[in-house]
Write an enzyme that holds these catalytic residues in place. Structure first.
Site, PDB file in Angstrom:
ATOM      1  N   CYS A 195       0.824  -1.224   0.000  1.00  0.00           N
ATOM      2  CA  CYS A 195       0.000   0.000   0.000  1.00  0.00           C
ATOM      3  C   CYS A 195       0.853   1.266   0.000  1.00  0.00           C
ATOM      4  O   CYS A 195       0.317   2.381  -0.088  1.00  0.00           O
ATOM      5  CB  CYS A 195      -0.955  -0.001   1.181  1.00  0.00           C
ATOM      6  SG  CYS A 195      -2.097  -1.401   1.108  1.00  0.00           S
ATOM      7  N   HIS A 248     -11.687  10.924  -8.679  1.00  0.00           N
ATOM      8  CA  HIS A 248     -10.733  10.829  -9.781  1.00  0.00           C
ATOM      9  C   HIS A 248      -9.491  11.687  -9.528  1.00  0.00           C
ATOM     10  O   HIS A 248      -8.974  12.345 -10.449  1.00  0.00           O
ATOM     11  CB  HIS A 248     -11.392  11.175 -11.127  1.00  0.00           C
ATOM     12  CG  HIS A 248     -12.316  10.089 -11.586  1.00  0.00           C
ATOM     13  ND1 HIS A 248     -13.531   9.867 -11.005  1.00  0.00           N
ATOM     14  CD2 HIS A 248     -12.173   9.149 -12.543  1.00  0.00           C
ATOM     15  CE1 HIS A 248     -14.123   8.838 -11.599  1.00  0.00           C
ATOM     16  NE2 HIS A 248     -13.313   8.374 -12.525  1.00  0.00           N
ATOM     17  N   GLU A 286     -12.684   0.839   2.055  1.00  0.00           N
ATOM     18  CA  GLU A 286     -11.655   0.880   0.997  1.00  0.00           C
ATOM     19  C   GLU A 286     -11.949  -0.160  -0.079  1.00  0.00           C
ATOM     20  O   GLU A 286     -11.586   0.012  -1.232  1.00  0.00           O
ATOM     21  CB  GLU A 286     -10.270   0.583   1.585  1.00  0.00           C
ATOM     22  CG  GLU A 286      -9.702   1.726   2.380  1.00  0.00           C
ATOM     23  CD  GLU A 286      -8.179   1.719   2.373  1.00  0.00           C
ATOM     24  OE1 GLU A 286      -7.565   0.669   2.085  1.00  0.00           O
ATOM     25  OE2 GLU A 286      -7.616   2.781   2.663  1.00  0.00           O
TER      26      GLU A 286
HETATM   27  N1  LIG Z   1      -5.916   0.582   9.416  1.00  0.00           N
HETATM   28  C1  LIG Z   1      -5.666   0.687   8.100  1.00  0.00           C
HETATM   29  N2  LIG Z   1      -5.027  -0.312   7.466  1.00  0.00           N
HETATM   30  C2  LIG Z   1      -4.797  -0.229   6.150  1.00  0.00           C
HETATM   31  C3  LIG Z   1      -5.215   0.902   5.431  1.00  0.00           C
HETATM   32  C4  LIG Z   1      -5.857   1.960   6.136  1.00  0.00           C
HETATM   33  O1  LIG Z   1      -6.225   2.995   5.550  1.00  0.00           O
HETATM   34  N3  LIG Z   1      -6.057   1.807   7.444  1.00  0.00           N
HETATM   35  N4  LIG Z   1      -4.995   0.941   4.104  1.00  0.00           N
HETATM   36  C5  LIG Z   1      -4.430  -0.028   3.440  1.00  0.00           C
HETATM   37  C6  LIG Z   1      -4.310   0.069   1.940  1.00  0.00           C
HETATM   38  O2  LIG Z   1      -4.842   1.278   1.449  1.00  0.00           O
HETATM   39  C7  LIG Z   1      -4.892  -1.111   1.132  1.00  0.00           C
HETATM   40  O3  LIG Z   1      -5.141  -0.703  -0.204  1.00  0.00           O
HETATM   41  C8  LIG Z   1      -6.152  -1.704   1.634  1.00  0.00           C
HETATM   42  O4  LIG Z   1      -5.793  -2.821   2.355  1.00  0.00           O
HETATM   43  P1  LIG Z   1      -6.583  -4.201   2.438  1.00  0.00           P
HETATM   44  O5  LIG Z   1      -7.958  -4.032   2.912  1.00  0.00           O
HETATM   45  O6  LIG Z   1      -5.711  -5.070   3.225  1.00  0.00           O
HETATM   46  O7  LIG Z   1      -6.767  -4.665   0.918  1.00  0.00           O
HETATM   47  P2  LIG Z   1      -5.906  -5.618   0.005  1.00  0.00           P
HETATM   48  O8  LIG Z   1      -6.776  -5.996  -1.104  1.00  0.00           O
HETATM   49  O9  LIG Z   1      -4.643  -4.923  -0.338  1.00  0.00           O
HETATM   50  O10 LIG Z   1      -5.619  -6.876   0.921  1.00  0.00           O
HETATM   51  P3  LIG Z   1      -4.682  -8.122   0.569  1.00  0.00           P
HETATM   52  O11 LIG Z   1      -4.509  -8.796   1.898  1.00  0.00           O
HETATM   53  O12 LIG Z   1      -3.396  -7.555   0.037  1.00  0.00           O
HETATM   54  O13 LIG Z   1      -5.424  -8.933  -0.432  1.00  0.00           O
HETATM   55  C9  LIG Z   1      -3.871  -1.179   4.118  1.00  0.00           C
HETATM   56  N5  LIG Z   1      -4.144  -1.223   5.515  1.00  0.00           N
HETATM   57 ZN   LIG Z   2      -5.295   1.759  -0.375  1.00  0.00          ZN
END
Ligand SMILES: Nc1nc2c(c(=O)[nH]1)N=C([C@H](O)[C@H](O)COP(=O)(O)OP(=O)(O)OP(=O)(O)O)CN2
Ligand SMILES: [Zn+2]
Length: 133
Positions: free
Chosen positions: A34, A78, A123
């Site tokens: 991320c 965007h 997200e």
């Molecule tokens: N407490 C938080 N943890 C994470 C955030 C955040 O804003 N607050 N953000 C991210 C990243 O932006 C990420 O894109 C989102 O993470 P996640 O839900 O883990 O999604 P993934 O699809 O990347 O999960 P995988 O486990 O890699 O498949 C991360 N953490």
């Molecule tokens: Zn993200």
């Protein structure tokens, strides 16, 4: 069975509605993927709580809540969040985005009759943060 209904003398109503925007970001100081540029279709779920109803029987129209939220989301839609204030100096985590939406919404919206009681930022389908003042 009686069909009588009397207005409740207490209690509260919590309304929930949502808006969406698409934006890219990267997380500074994050040890993982991320930290790299990536994007989300962000869902912002707004909760408004009030105790009284207007003459129509609503705390406030969902459309009014969404119109205000869309104005805030428009700035971010965007966009590359890391370049848009305040996220040019505040890490664009879901936590900060939820708190930012709450602050911006509450400023123009809260009244004696109702207030923004929570903002949840999704997200993706799995991960969300809820800010409650
Ligand atoms: N407490 C938080 N943890 C994470 C955030 C955040 O804003 N607050 N953000 C991210 C990243 O932006 C990420 O894109 C989102 O993470 P996640 O839900 O883990 O999604 P993934 O699809 O990347 O999960 P995988 O486990 O890699 O498949 C991360 N953490
Ligand atoms: Zn993200």
């Amino acid at each position: 069975m009686s069909t009588a209904y009397s207005l409740p003398s207490g209690g509260s109503y919590t309304l929930t509605t949502e808006v969406e925007f698409a934006a890219a970001h990267r997380l500074h100081g994050y040890d993982g993927n991320c930290a790299r540029l990536h994007g989300h279709n962000w869902r912002v779920v707004i909760e408004v709580t009030g105790q009284t109803l207007d003459e129509v029987g609503m705390v406030v129209d969902f459309k009014v809540i969404r119109a205000q939220a869309r104005e805030i989301a428009k700035r971010l839609d965007h966009a590359y969040l890391n370049e848009v204030p305040p996220f040019d100096s505040v890490n664009p985590t879901a936590e900060h985005i939820a708190a930012y939406f709450h602050q911006a919404l509450a400023a123009g919206f809260d009244t004696d009759a109702y207030r923004v009681s929570a903002v949840t930022v999704w997200e993706n389908d799995r991960s969300a943060v809820t800010f409650r003042p």
